[in-house]
Write a protein that holds these residues in place. Structure first.
Motif, PDB file in Angstrom:
ATOM      1  N   THR A 297       1.821   5.212   6.602  1.00 56.12           N
ATOM      2  CA  THR A 297       2.110   4.437   5.413  1.00 56.12           C
ATOM      3  C   THR A 297       3.128   3.371   5.797  1.00 56.12           C
ATOM      4  O   THR A 297       4.118   3.672   6.466  1.00 56.12           O
ATOM      5  CB  THR A 297       2.667   5.324   4.290  1.00 56.12           C
TER       6      THR A 297
ATOM      7  N   GLY B  46       5.506   0.111   4.349  1.00 55.36           N
ATOM      8  CA  GLY B  46       6.073  -0.397   3.111  1.00 55.36           C
ATOM      9  C   GLY B  46       7.091  -1.496   3.318  1.00 55.36           C
ATOM     10  O   GLY B  46       7.544  -1.759   4.434  1.00 55.36           O
TER      11      GLY B  46
ATOM     12  N   PHE C 216      12.862  -0.313  -3.167  1.00 51.99           N
ATOM     13  CA  PHE C 216      11.446  -0.340  -2.847  1.00 51.99           C
ATOM     14  C   PHE C 216      10.774  -1.568  -3.434  1.00 51.99           C
ATOM     15  O   PHE C 216      11.083  -1.989  -4.549  1.00 51.99           O
ATOM     16  CB  PHE C 216      10.779   0.926  -3.397  1.00 51.99           C
TER      17      PHE C 216
ATOM     18  N   ALA D  76       4.089  -0.604  -0.961  1.00 44.31           N
ATOM     19  CA  ALA D  76       3.648   0.186   0.178  1.00 44.31           C
ATOM     20  C   ALA D  76       2.135   0.278   0.181  1.00 44.31           C
ATOM     21  O   ALA D  76       1.483   0.105  -0.859  1.00 44.31           O
ATOM     22  CB  ALA D  76       4.267   1.585   0.157  1.00 44.31           C
TER      23      ALA D  76
ATOM     24  N   SER E 212      -1.203   2.608   2.105  1.00 43.92           N
ATOM     25  CA  SER E 212      -1.765   3.626   2.978  1.00 43.92           C
ATOM     26  C   SER E 212      -3.274   3.453   3.006  1.00 43.92           C
ATOM     27  O   SER E 212      -3.852   2.815   2.116  1.00 43.92           O
ATOM     28  CB  SER E 212      -1.387   5.031   2.520  1.00 43.92           C
TER      29      SER E 212
ATOM     30  N   CYS F 287      10.639  -4.127   6.593  1.00 47.06           N
ATOM     31  CA  CYS F 287       9.397  -3.391   6.765  1.00 47.06           C
ATOM     32  C   CYS F 287       9.721  -1.999   7.279  1.00 47.06           C
ATOM     33  O   CYS F 287      10.594  -1.836   8.133  1.00 47.06           O
ATOM     34  CB  CYS F 287       8.491  -4.129   7.746  1.00 47.06           C
TER      35      CYS F 287
ATOM     36  N   ARG G 183       8.713   6.021  -2.940  1.00 48.80           N
ATOM     37  CA  ARG G 183       9.505   4.807  -3.091  1.00 48.80           C
ATOM     38  C   ARG G 183      10.909   4.976  -2.528  1.00 48.80           C
ATOM     39  O   ARG G 183      11.765   4.108  -2.734  1.00 48.80           O
ATOM     40  CB  ARG G 183       9.566   4.413  -4.570  1.00 48.80           C
TER      41      ARG G 183
ATOM     42  N   PHE H 103      10.844   6.940   4.876  1.00 47.30           N
ATOM     43  CA  PHE H 103      10.289   6.058   5.891  1.00 47.30           C
ATOM     44  C   PHE H 103      11.182   6.121   7.124  1.00 47.30           C
ATOM     45  O   PHE H 103      12.369   5.808   7.056  1.00 47.30           O
ATOM     46  CB  PHE H 103      10.179   4.623   5.368  1.00 47.30           C
TER      47      PHE H 103
END
Length: 124
Positions: A33, A35, A47, A50, A52, A96, A106, A111
């Motif tokens: 994923t 984002g 956020f 994103a 996927s 990123c 979110r 991440f």
């Protein structure tokens, strides 16, 4: 393990557009994923969007819905953020980020790999 690099930031007038790019390289798995987050001076990282690829879903912050579009290629570990109708409140450093697997989150902490950020400035 993964290197993440953003580009495409710059100065734009309110109402204008920018397209941000992100490329990840290095050791990879089949599913990721990717984002975008942003951080303005004096604000916490927030956020933005994103994507996927299983089932190929996208999701956005309410503040950018209808204006920003995220797209990319999970196999190539690339992602783009098309930003239209930019507002002064969109000005921030845009980051990123990449998460292992397909997630719906979110939260920045979900991440694990991050780029260095690219500056977006919006003038009125």
């Amino acid at each position: 393990q993964l290197q993440v690099v953003e580009s495409g930031g710059g100065l734009v007038l309110a109402g204008g557009s920018l397209r941000l790019s992100c490329a990840a390289s290095g050791r990879t798995f089949s599913y990721y994923t990717m984002g975008w987050f942003r951080q303005a001076p004096g604000k916490e990282r927030a956020f933005v969007a994103a994507i996927s690829w299983s089932p190929g879903d996208v999701y956005y912050a309410d503040s950018v819905k209808g204006r920003f579009t995220i797209s990319g290629d999970n196999a190539k570990k690339t992602v783009f953020l098309q930003m239209n109708s930019l507002k002064p409140e969109d000005a921030a450093v845009y980051y990123c980020a990449v998460a292992l697997g397909v997630i719906n989150s979110r939260a920045p902490t979900d991440f694990g790999s991050w780029g260095q950020g690219t500056q977006v400035t919006v003038s009125s």
